[in-house]
Design a protein around this motif. Structure first.
Motif: not given
Length: 329
Positions: A248-260
């Protein structure tokens, strides 16, 4: 209880009574290494039996099924269910800054028992990300009012209330790995704060409470209060986990960071962040002092008057006030 034990004796091939039947049952079950069952959609926990392993128990359900679970003794070795534990607040992590969370955290989604169950099989009607310029911190799954919603993993219920927020009636479960799952817009709650739940256990019924345009399940995944795309861990088309361990990267907490987002997209974002950081480090500023004028400031900072004007949106004839901060590079 006697009826359930009789059924279990039949499963393990016990034909006669023993002097201590419960001990014999535990020994027999421990030797069989039966995998946990997955079908728990409507089962209710009726009893729990210890095993020879102090960290494992056998849970009996009212549909005559059973499965192993980890015991609460393991929890004593961590602060998962004590630190930032609040049964009254939706989010108890407000004092935790994003910068305080590690850049990357390895999280085991399931333990050796692989305890997982899809919360509800349905069509995704809205994904994680911006929606009408507002953050949508989870996904929406189509559901009928009264449909059963299950716990995805083992854990404890941290919050279970009917709220006056957009979530409506909400159940939040904190799992053994620290991840919290939110279940919103419910019509009924089947668990209360503090309850221990297992993967697949019914926790609520689908509904249309809160800010909702129709019956659906709003499902979120959060870590230390920060949301991330639930599709990073669950394939909602098949209902299966994408992986057993998540970096789990901290960058994943951005609303713009999506799985796809593909790898190239993530690399472009990382390169852009790196370039922005480099440019920020190269920027230089100067505070105007008595007797300064643009030509003098430009010469002192090895630049030109035209460059200073461009960077600050001013003209060569602009009167400089003492104390004003100018960007010079």
């Amino acid at each position: 209880m006697k009826r359930l034990l009789t059924i279990l004796f039949t499963w393990v091939g016990v034909a006669t009574a023993f002097a201590n039947p419960l001990d014999s049952l535990r020994t027999k079950l421990d030797s069989m290494a039966i995998k946990p069952i997955e079908k728990l959609q409507s089962a209710i926990v009726v009893d729990t039996l210890p095993t020879a392993d102090k960290h494992l128990s056998i849970v009996l359900f009212n549909d005559n099924s059973w499965r192993y679970i980890r015991t609460a003794e393991i929890e004593a070795d961590s602060t998962v269910y004590t630190k930032y534990w609040d049964t009254e607040k939706i989010s108890p992590y407000r004092e935790v800054a994003l910068s305080a969370i590690p850049e990357a955290t390895a999280i085991k989604l399931v333990d050796s028992l692989r305890s997982y169950r899809h919360p509800h099989i349905g069509r995704i009607t809205s994904r994680y990300g911006l929606r009408r310029r507002v953050n949508h911190n989870g996904i929406d799954i189509s559901i009928k009012v009264g449909d059963t919603i299950c716990s995805a993993f083992d854990g404890r219920v941290r919050f279970s209330k009917a709220t006056d927020t957009g979530y409506g009636t909400l159940v939040i479960i904190r799992h053994d790995n620290g991840i919290e799952t939110y279940h919103g817009h419910l019509s009924a709650r089947l668990v209360e704060a503090g309850d221990r739940v297992v993967a697949g256990q019914p926790i609520a019924l689908g509904g249309n409470s809160g800010r909702s345009t129709g019956p659906h399940l709003h499902f979120e995944c959060r870590y230390m209060g920060q949301s991330f795309d639930p599709e990073r861990i669950i394939d909602f088309k098949t209902g299966k986990l994408r992986r057993e361990e998540l970096l789990l990267k901290r960058s994943y907490f951005s609303i713009y960071s999506k799985y796809e987002q593909d790898w190239n997209g993530e690399k472009l974002l990382a390169d852009a962040d790196k370039k922005e950081a480099q440019l920020s480090a190269e920027r230089r500023y100067y505070k105007v002092r008595s007797g300064d004028y643009l030509g003098k400031i430009a010469a002192r900072n090895h630049t030109s008057v035209a460059a200073i004007c461009r960077l600050n949106g001013i003209k060569p004839t602009t009167v400089l006030q003492i104390g004003r901060v100018l960007r010079v590079k």
